[in-house]
Motif scaffolding. Sequence first.
Motif, PDB file in Angstrom:
ATOM      1  N   SER A 107     -22.638 -52.670  24.935  1.00  0.00           N
ATOM      2  CA  SER A 107     -22.515 -53.729  25.952  1.00  0.00           C
ATOM      3  C   SER A 107     -22.796 -53.176  27.348  1.00  0.00           C
ATOM      4  N   GLU A 108     -22.365 -51.932  27.599  1.00  0.00           N
ATOM      5  CA  GLU A 108     -22.652 -51.310  28.890  1.00  0.00           C
ATOM      6  C   GLU A 108     -24.163 -51.101  29.074  1.00  0.00           C
ATOM      7  N   LEU A 109     -24.846 -50.637  28.022  1.00  0.00           N
ATOM      8  CA  LEU A 109     -26.294 -50.435  28.094  1.00  0.00           C
ATOM      9  C   LEU A 109     -27.038 -51.755  28.277  1.00  0.00           C
ATOM     10  N   ARG A 110     -26.585 -52.817  27.627  1.00  0.00           N
ATOM     11  CA  ARG A 110     -27.232 -54.131  27.787  1.00  0.00           C
ATOM     12  C   ARG A 110     -27.072 -54.645  29.210  1.00  0.00           C
ATOM     13  N   ARG A 111     -25.893 -54.403  29.782  1.00  0.00           N
ATOM     14  CA  ARG A 111     -25.670 -54.814  31.175  1.00  0.00           C
ATOM     15  C   ARG A 111     -26.610 -54.055  32.108  1.00  0.00           C
ATOM     16  N   ALA A 166     -35.860 -49.957  32.317  1.00  0.00           N
ATOM     17  CA  ALA A 166     -35.532 -50.978  31.335  1.00  0.00           C
ATOM     18  C   ALA A 166     -36.050 -50.579  29.951  1.00  0.00           C
ATOM     19  N   ALA A 167     -37.253 -50.014  29.888  1.00  0.00           N
ATOM     20  CA  ALA A 167     -37.823 -49.590  28.601  1.00  0.00           C
ATOM     21  C   ALA A 167     -36.996 -48.457  27.996  1.00  0.00           C
ATOM     22  N   ALA A 168     -36.554 -47.518  28.831  1.00  0.00           N
ATOM     23  CA  ALA A 168     -35.734 -46.408  28.334  1.00  0.00           C
ATOM     24  C   ALA A 168     -34.385 -46.926  27.807  1.00  0.00           C
ATOM     25  N   GLU A 176     -32.867 -46.841  23.964  1.00  0.00           N
ATOM     26  CA  GLU A 176     -31.537 -46.275  23.656  1.00  0.00           C
ATOM     27  C   GLU A 176     -30.672 -47.284  22.923  1.00  0.00           C
ATOM     28  N   ILE A 177     -30.746 -48.560  23.326  1.00  0.00           N
ATOM     29  CA  ILE A 177     -29.986 -49.609  22.649  1.00  0.00           C
ATOM     30  C   ILE A 177     -30.451 -49.718  21.194  1.00  0.00           C
TER      31      ILE A 177
END
Length: 167
Positions: free
Chosen positions: A135-139, A153-155, A159-160
Amino acid sequence: MQCHNCGSDKATFRLTQVVDDETRTVHLCEACAGEQGIHEASVPENFPLSDLLSGLGLAGLSQEPAEKGPESCAFCGLTAREFRESGRLGCPQCWSSFEVHLRGLLRRVHGSTQHIGKVYLPPDPSVSLLGKRLSELRRKLHRAVEMEDFERAAALRDEIRSLEPMT
């Protein structure tokens, strides 16, 4: 219901007997029940747990223990005497303070001092940590797209995808 034995008084006892795989129930009055050696057990309505524990051996808890333990809990101040009288511990540290006394009590009550049986297993903590991380990575991904930082954003997207479970 009348007494099956004398037939006159009101029956207050029910006696069930099993003989040769046959069940026989007889209703008896107090007098007839007394003749057969049946007496009413008197248990007070507000029977305290401490009295039950005393009957199981808690009363002699630290009169002369095999190993001498502390006389009081260093954390809450509960004394061994207060514990014997109430049958209740004062705090979680009392388990350690009165371990010598509790070991004998548990052995008498449960037959052992070690737990054997089912154990509660909490949910896998790594699963909840993974959810928080995702959720932190999506934010962060959403913020990077809003700021038009597409490389970042691509990186973050990659990772997600690496952390998400395969579906």
